[in-house]
Design a protein around this motif. Sequence first.
Motif, PDB file in Angstrom:
ATOM      1  N   GLN A 202       0.850  -1.189   0.000  1.00 40.85           N
ATOM      2  CA  GLN A 202       0.000   0.000   0.000  1.00 40.85           C
ATOM      3  C   GLN A 202       0.890   1.245   0.000  1.00 40.85           C
ATOM      4  OE1 GLN A 202      -1.774   2.069   3.486  1.00 40.85           O
ATOM      5  NE2 GLN A 202      -3.634   0.969   2.909  1.00 40.85           N
ATOM      6  N   ILE A 203       0.635   2.152  -0.929  1.00 40.66           N
ATOM      7  CA  ILE A 203       1.405   3.386  -1.064  1.00 40.66           C
ATOM      8  C   ILE A 203       0.433   4.557  -0.989  1.00 40.66           C
ATOM      9  CG2 ILE A 203       2.896   4.744  -2.591  1.00 40.66           C
ATOM     10  CD1 ILE A 203       3.734   1.986  -3.838  1.00 40.66           C
ATOM     11  N   SER A 204       0.654   5.452  -0.019  1.00 39.27           N
ATOM     12  CA  SER A 204      -0.268   6.570   0.212  1.00 39.27           C
ATOM     13  C   SER A 204       0.455   7.902   0.083  1.00 39.27           C
ATOM     14  CB  SER A 204      -0.908   6.467   1.600  1.00 39.27           C
ATOM     15  OG  SER A 204      -1.545   5.225   1.765  1.00 39.27           O
ATOM     16  N   ARG A 205      -0.271   8.903  -0.403  1.00 36.14           N
ATOM     17  CA  ARG A 205       0.322  10.209  -0.628  1.00 36.14           C
ATOM     18  C   ARG A 205      -0.741  11.296  -0.499  1.00 36.14           C
ATOM     19  NH1 ARG A 205       2.458  12.580  -6.345  1.00 36.14           N
ATOM     20  NH2 ARG A 205       3.057  14.620  -5.538  1.00 36.14           N
ATOM     21  N   LEU A 206      -0.325  12.476  -0.061  1.00 38.92           N
ATOM     22  CA  LEU A 206      -1.237  13.610   0.096  1.00 38.92           C
ATOM     23  C   LEU A 206      -1.391  14.359  -1.219  1.00 38.92           C
ATOM     24  CD1 LEU A 206      -2.922  15.566   1.854  1.00 38.92           C
ATOM     25  CD2 LEU A 206      -0.783  16.806   2.309  1.00 38.92           C
ATOM     26  N   ASP A 207      -2.644  14.557  -1.623  1.00 40.23           N
ATOM     27  CA  ASP A 207      -2.977  15.436  -2.744  1.00 40.23           C
ATOM     28  C   ASP A 207      -3.424  16.760  -2.140  1.00 40.23           C
ATOM     29  OD1 ASP A 207      -3.901  16.765  -4.948  1.00 40.23           O
ATOM     30  OD2 ASP A 207      -5.317  15.203  -5.575  1.00 40.23           O
TER      31      ASP A 207
ATOM     32  N   PHE B 121      -0.228  13.479 -10.013  1.00 39.40           N
ATOM     33  CA  PHE B 121      -1.402  14.323 -10.111  1.00 39.40           C
ATOM     34  C   PHE B 121      -1.310  15.120 -11.409  1.00 39.40           C
ATOM     35  CE2 PHE B 121      -0.738  14.270  -5.315  1.00 39.40           C
ATOM     36  CZ  PHE B 121      -1.545  13.157  -5.154  1.00 39.40           C
ATOM     37  N   PRO B 122      -2.450  15.535 -11.980  1.00 35.09           N
ATOM     38  CA  PRO B 122      -2.419  16.194 -13.292  1.00 35.09           C
ATOM     39  C   PRO B 122      -1.478  17.382 -13.371  1.00 35.09           C
ATOM     40  CG  PRO B 122      -4.667  15.660 -12.689  1.00 35.09           C
ATOM     41  CD  PRO B 122      -3.817  15.350 -11.485  1.00 35.09           C
ATOM     42  N   GLU B 123      -1.421  18.193 -12.309  1.00 37.93           N
ATOM     43  CA  GLU B 123      -0.572  19.386 -12.338  1.00 37.93           C
ATOM     44  C   GLU B 123       0.915  19.041 -12.308  1.00 37.93           C
ATOM     45  OE1 GLU B 123      -2.173  18.723  -8.155  1.00 37.93           O
ATOM     46  OE2 GLU B 123      -2.964  18.733 -10.207  1.00 37.93           O
ATOM     47  N   GLU B 124       1.249  17.785 -11.992  1.00 37.48           N
ATOM     48  CA  GLU B 124       2.643  17.363 -11.993  1.00 37.48           C
ATOM     49  C   GLU B 124       3.091  16.862 -13.364  1.00 37.48           C
ATOM     50  OE1 GLU B 124       3.090  15.810  -7.390  1.00 37.48           O
ATOM     51  OE2 GLU B 124       2.344  14.425  -8.915  1.00 37.48           O
ATOM     52  N   VAL B 125       2.155  16.806 -14.277  1.00 42.93           N
ATOM     53  CA  VAL B 125       2.433  16.291 -15.609  1.00 42.93           C
ATOM     54  C   VAL B 125       2.402  17.452 -16.597  1.00 42.93           C
ATOM     55  CG1 VAL B 125       1.735  14.626 -17.363  1.00 42.93           C
ATOM     56  CG2 VAL B 125       1.346  14.124 -14.949  1.00 42.93           C
ATOM     57  N   SER B 126       3.505  17.729 -17.240  1.00 44.58           N
ATOM     58  CA  SER B 126       3.607  18.866 -18.171  1.00 44.58           C
ATOM     59  C   SER B 126       2.632  18.699 -19.319  1.00 44.58           C
ATOM     60  CB  SER B 126       5.032  18.964 -18.711  1.00 44.58           C
ATOM     61  OG  SER B 126       5.951  19.151 -17.662  1.00 44.58           O
ATOM     62  N   ASN B 127       1.726  19.651 -19.436  1.00 47.53           N
ATOM     63  CA  ASN B 127       0.739  19.654 -20.525  1.00 47.53           C
ATOM     64  C   ASN B 127      -0.041  18.344 -20.596  1.00 47.53           C
ATOM     65  OD1 ASN B 127       1.582  22.252 -21.423  1.00 47.53           O
ATOM     66  ND2 ASN B 127       3.311  21.306 -22.505  1.00 47.53           N
TER      67      ASN B 127
END
Length: 338
Positions: free
Chosen positions: A283-288, A324-330
């Motif tokens: 299990q891998i958890s992360r804060l958005d 997350f989408p904002e971490e992906v360029s375009n």
Amino acid sequence: MNKLIFIAIIATFFAAQSCTDMSTATGGGREGEVVVVLDKKFHETKAGDYIDTVLGAPVYGLPQYEPMFKVYMIPWNAFSNTFRAFRNIIKITISSDVSKPKVTVKRADMQVVFHFKAPNESAFVELLMKNEQQLLDLLNYTEKKYAKYKIRQGVNKNLRKYTLKNYNLHTTFPKGYEVRLDTSNFLWVSFETKDMSSGAFIYHFPYEDTNTFSKEYLLNKRDSLLELYVEGPLSETRDTYMTTEYRFIPPKFTELMVEKKYYTEIRGLWTVVNDFMGGPFIQISRLDKKRNRVVVFDGYVYNPGGNKRKFVRFLEAIGYMIKFPEEVSNGKKSEKTQ
């Protein structure tokens, strides 16, 4: 969030050397294989035994013994071009000609080559003990990089579009993974064959405070959702569902920083209530932070009678590749920086 374990490219543990004699390919060998080059007279002595102990330590969270790495121990005169192309290589020189114990590392692409030098066996074992964790960290880092490389060879683009649209998540699942269940906040995807199943649950819930990332909170959330959504195959005749196994191998909780981002990781076993199914999970958890939610990737393997290390390692890679989408360029992240 104390006692953080920082995962990064391990470049400062050993003296940097040139890479002129290394393979420029992605590295040969299959998942988890390591070539150890050592004079044959040391294979069955203290030096060889300690190498086997370090590299053959059990992988945590598997229902049966599987070593961290499969070792091919060969003498120096057998170190041919075939073995030189392996992804993970440990060269060991034990000779009275060595004045001072030392270790160096060479890296190129997905290949890493260690060279331990010591005047005698005792000095070598002491040197290896001193550098054991760094050695394992870098070997594991190389294996994770290899797993990501293999996964990217055939990305399920339809599933990526699906998770972007419905979960605001950029995923990198291989082809063959399909959606089995989607409840709008709990997604179940899996890859199925007649002999095994490799799958993952992706879910999210509101972030409240730092306790949200505690082991107890995450496992309670996991068990409640699995009971609700993941029935056992005999559910028509009995109350049966997936849950966490706490008795045989207790779940292992770790806090990590990966690419300057905080994660928690839990490894352990899953089981099915009122049935005889089970296997490993990660299990891998992360804060958005932008959406004030905790996003959880919960991968599992079911492969009765078969090895599971490889599948867990690949699920681990998939989990840490989620963005997350904002971490992906375009909307399209570079494959080299994923």
